[in-house]
Scaffold this motif. Sequence first.
Motif, PDB file in Angstrom:
ATOM      1  N   ASP A   1       0.829  -1.205   0.000  1.00 18.32           N
ATOM      2  CA  ASP A   1       0.000   0.000   0.000  1.00 18.32           C
ATOM      3  C   ASP A   1       0.864   1.255   0.000  1.00 18.32           C
ATOM      4  N   ALA A   2       1.966   1.231   0.761  1.00 17.64           N
ATOM      5  CA  ALA A   2       2.867   2.382   0.771  1.00 17.64           C
ATOM      6  C   ALA A   2       3.487   2.604  -0.604  1.00 17.64           C
ATOM      7  N   VAL A   3       3.900   1.528  -1.238  1.00 16.67           N
ATOM      8  CA  VAL A   3       4.524   1.615  -2.562  1.00 16.67           C
ATOM      9  C   VAL A   3       3.546   2.188  -3.578  1.00 16.67           C
ATOM     10  N   LEU A   4       2.327   1.687  -3.590  1.00 20.41           N
ATOM     11  CA  LEU A   4       1.348   2.177  -4.566  1.00 20.41           C
ATOM     12  C   LEU A   4       0.963   3.628  -4.318  1.00 20.41           C
ATOM     13  N   SER A   5       1.004   4.052  -3.067  1.00 20.79           N
ATOM     14  CA  SER A   5       0.674   5.452  -2.762  1.00 20.79           C
ATOM     15  C   SER A   5       1.710   6.410  -3.340  1.00 20.79           C
ATOM     16  N   GLN A   6       2.906   5.904  -3.632  1.00 23.33           N
ATOM     17  CA  GLN A   6       3.973   6.736  -4.182  1.00 23.33           C
ATOM     18  C   GLN A   6       3.983   6.752  -5.704  1.00 23.33           C
ATOM     19  N   ALA A   7       3.197   5.889  -6.317  1.00 23.88           N
ATOM     20  CA  ALA A   7       3.194   5.772  -7.774  1.00 23.88           C
ATOM     21  C   ALA A   7       2.074   6.608  -8.374  1.00 23.88           C
ATOM     22  N   PRO A   8       2.251   7.098  -9.587  1.00 26.65           N
ATOM     23  CA  PRO A   8       1.169   7.826 -10.252  1.00 26.65           C
ATOM     24  C   PRO A   8       0.025   6.875 -10.607  1.00 26.65           C
ATOM     25  N   ASP A   9      -1.130   7.446 -10.882  1.00 22.91           N
ATOM     26  CA  ASP A   9      -2.276   6.641 -11.289  1.00 22.91           C
ATOM     27  C   ASP A   9      -1.977   5.950 -12.628  1.00 22.91           C
ATOM     28  N   GLY A  10      -2.691   4.862 -12.847  1.00 24.76           N
ATOM     29  CA  GLY A  10      -2.549   4.172 -14.120  1.00 24.76           C
ATOM     30  C   GLY A  10      -1.718   2.910 -14.000  1.00 24.76           C
ATOM     31  N   PRO A  11      -1.635   2.152 -15.092  1.00 27.80           N
ATOM     32  CA  PRO A  11      -0.906   0.882 -15.084  1.00 27.80           C
ATOM     33  C   PRO A  11       0.596   1.102 -14.939  1.00 27.80           C
ATOM     34  N   LEU A  12       1.243   0.118 -14.301  1.00 26.22           N
ATOM     35  CA  LEU A  12       2.649   0.231 -13.953  1.00 26.22           C
ATOM     36  C   LEU A  12       3.439  -0.958 -14.478  1.00 26.22           C
ATOM     37  N   HIS A  13       4.682  -0.713 -14.810  1.00 30.33           N
ATOM     38  CA  HIS A  13       5.669  -1.766 -15.003  1.00 30.33           C
ATOM     39  C   HIS A  13       6.334  -1.966 -13.640  1.00 30.33           C
ATOM     40  N   VAL A  14       6.035  -3.061 -12.976  1.00 31.83           N
ATOM     41  CA  VAL A  14       6.466  -3.266 -11.592  1.00 31.83           C
ATOM     42  C   VAL A  14       7.682  -4.182 -11.567  1.00 31.83           C
ATOM     43  N   VAL A  15       8.729  -3.731 -10.879  1.00 31.28           N
ATOM     44  CA  VAL A  15       9.969  -4.497 -10.736  1.00 31.28           C
ATOM     45  C   VAL A  15      10.246  -4.680  -9.254  1.00 31.28           C
ATOM     46  N   GLY A  16      10.308  -5.928  -8.800  1.00 30.52           N
ATOM     47  CA  GLY A  16      10.569  -6.206  -7.400  1.00 30.52           C
ATOM     48  C   GLY A  16      11.847  -6.998  -7.221  1.00 30.52           C
ATOM     49  N   PHE A  17      12.712  -6.525  -6.330  1.00 26.60           N
ATOM     50  CA  PHE A  17      13.958  -7.207  -6.018  1.00 26.60           C
ATOM     51  C   PHE A  17      13.887  -7.809  -4.626  1.00 26.60           C
ATOM     52  N   SER A  18      14.125  -9.123  -4.500  1.00 30.17           N
ATOM     53  CA  SER A  18      14.226  -9.808  -3.204  1.00 30.17           C
ATOM     54  C   SER A  18      12.954  -9.588  -2.391  1.00 30.17           C
ATOM     55  N   LEU A  19      13.025  -8.965  -1.217  1.00 28.09           N
ATOM     56  CA  LEU A  19      11.792  -8.691  -0.469  1.00 28.09           C
ATOM     57  C   LEU A  19      10.847  -7.827  -1.295  1.00 28.09           C
ATOM     58  N   GLY A  20      11.407  -6.966  -2.134  1.00 30.07           N
ATOM     59  CA  GLY A  20      10.576  -6.166  -3.030  1.00 30.07           C
ATOM     60  C   GLY A  20       9.795  -7.016  -4.016  1.00 30.07           C
ATOM     61  N   ALA A  21      10.305  -8.207  -4.350  1.00 29.47           N
ATOM     62  CA  ALA A  21       9.551  -9.121  -5.207  1.00 29.47           C
ATOM     63  C   ALA A  21       8.335  -9.667  -4.473  1.00 29.47           C
ATOM     64  N   CYS A  22       8.462  -9.900  -3.162  1.00 31.99           N
ATOM     65  CA  CYS A  22       7.293 -10.301  -2.364  1.00 31.99           C
ATOM     66  C   CYS A  22       6.244  -9.206  -2.375  1.00 31.99           C
ATOM     67  N   VAL A  23       6.694  -7.972  -2.263  1.00 27.38           N
ATOM     68  CA  VAL A  23       5.776  -6.830  -2.324  1.00 27.38           C
ATOM     69  C   VAL A  23       5.120  -6.766  -3.705  1.00 27.38           C
ATOM     70  N   ALA A  24       5.909  -6.959  -4.751  1.00 26.03           N
ATOM     71  CA  ALA A  24       5.363  -6.926  -6.110  1.00 26.03           C
ATOM     72  C   ALA A  24       4.317  -8.016  -6.315  1.00 26.03           C
ATOM     73  N   LEU A  25       4.572  -9.205  -5.797  1.00 29.88           N
ATOM     74  CA  LEU A  25       3.591 -10.289  -5.920  1.00 29.88           C
ATOM     75  C   LEU A  25       2.323  -9.980  -5.147  1.00 29.88           C
ATOM     76  N   ASP A  26       2.447  -9.331  -4.012  1.00 30.68           N
ATOM     77  CA  ASP A  26       1.266  -8.932  -3.255  1.00 30.68           C
ATOM     78  C   ASP A  26       0.461  -7.887  -4.022  1.00 30.68           C
ATOM     79  N   ILE A  27       1.167  -6.953  -4.660  1.00 26.95           N
ATOM     80  CA  ILE A  27       0.480  -5.931  -5.456  1.00 26.95           C
ATOM     81  C   ILE A  27      -0.299  -6.573  -6.602  1.00 26.95           C
ATOM     82  N   VAL A  28       0.326  -7.491  -7.319  1.00 31.83           N
ATOM     83  CA  VAL A  28      -0.358  -8.095  -8.468  1.00 31.83           C
ATOM     84  C   VAL A  28      -1.502  -8.988  -8.014  1.00 31.83           C
ATOM     85  N   ALA A  29      -1.413  -9.542  -6.802  1.00 27.38           N
ATOM     86  CA  ALA A  29      -2.507 -10.359  -6.282  1.00 27.38           C
ATOM     87  C   ALA A  29      -3.695  -9.508  -5.854  1.00 27.38           C
ATOM     88  N   ARG A  30      -3.439  -8.380  -5.210  1.00 27.94           N
ATOM     89  CA  ARG A  30      -4.529  -7.566  -4.652  1.00 27.94           C
ATOM     90  C   ARG A  30      -4.965  -6.436  -5.563  1.00 27.94           C
TER      91      ARG A  30
END
Length: 250
Positions: free
Chosen positions: A65-94
């Motif tokens: 939620d914190a990460v998405l609040s920092q991004a502009p509206d609209g579709p994103l190219h999401v890149v997650g590294f290590s723990l950031g990949a866990c965050v990216a997977l959570d974003i794509v799931a929810r």
Amino acid sequence: MSTGPAAVVDGAVEAPPGATVTLLLIPGLGNNARLWAAQVEHLRDRCRCVIADYRGSGSIPAMSDAVLSQAPDGPLHVVGFSLGACVALDIVARYPDRVLKLALMSASPYSDDETTKAERRRLVKRAAHDYAGLLEDIASFVVAPRGARAAEARRVLAIMGEELGAEVFARQQLAAMERPDCRDMLKDIRCPTHVLCGSDDPVTPPGGNRFLADHVPHATFEIIENAGHLLPLERPAEVNGFLARFVAER
């Protein structure tokens, strides 16, 4: 604004005129914007780069939620590294509608077993009284020792850890410890997905990365030989190429 890597900070990098792609770069545990300095420098003329900062969050959903609040509206190219990949997977799931394409780097679909949780608790305990020494030991462990940029990668990792501090380190370790197993949700990912890992990664070995690529529909898998966990710092040229292809792909 300076154009050198030292100018990269958490937040949005000024986008080039007419940019249509927003690249959301999510760092890993103990990392900040320094992790992505070479990639932002390489890509800033072709897309808007947003370097996520979730240091105040104590769980994977809160980080997302914190990460998405920092991004502009609209579709994103999401890149997650290590723990950031866990965050990216959570974003794509929810929030699947927010993710146009997904890149996972030095990632794992698995939750922690009890041995790994015990090791994380040990690290948190040590961080309270020997944080600098702990950062040096972690850097030596995660970086492939014979790489041309090994010393620089270890140096930058220690700097990032000092900048974030022991409290953030402990919070992120606890969040990592409680992260869910992601294997069951992989079949439901519908966006183009690309997975990259190092052949000698001791933290998220190739097997877990390959599992991700094998179980996300139509995902691709690439491996960088003789590389450890910290790919953006250890092997910036290869990561730059991987992300340039990721951005350009239609």
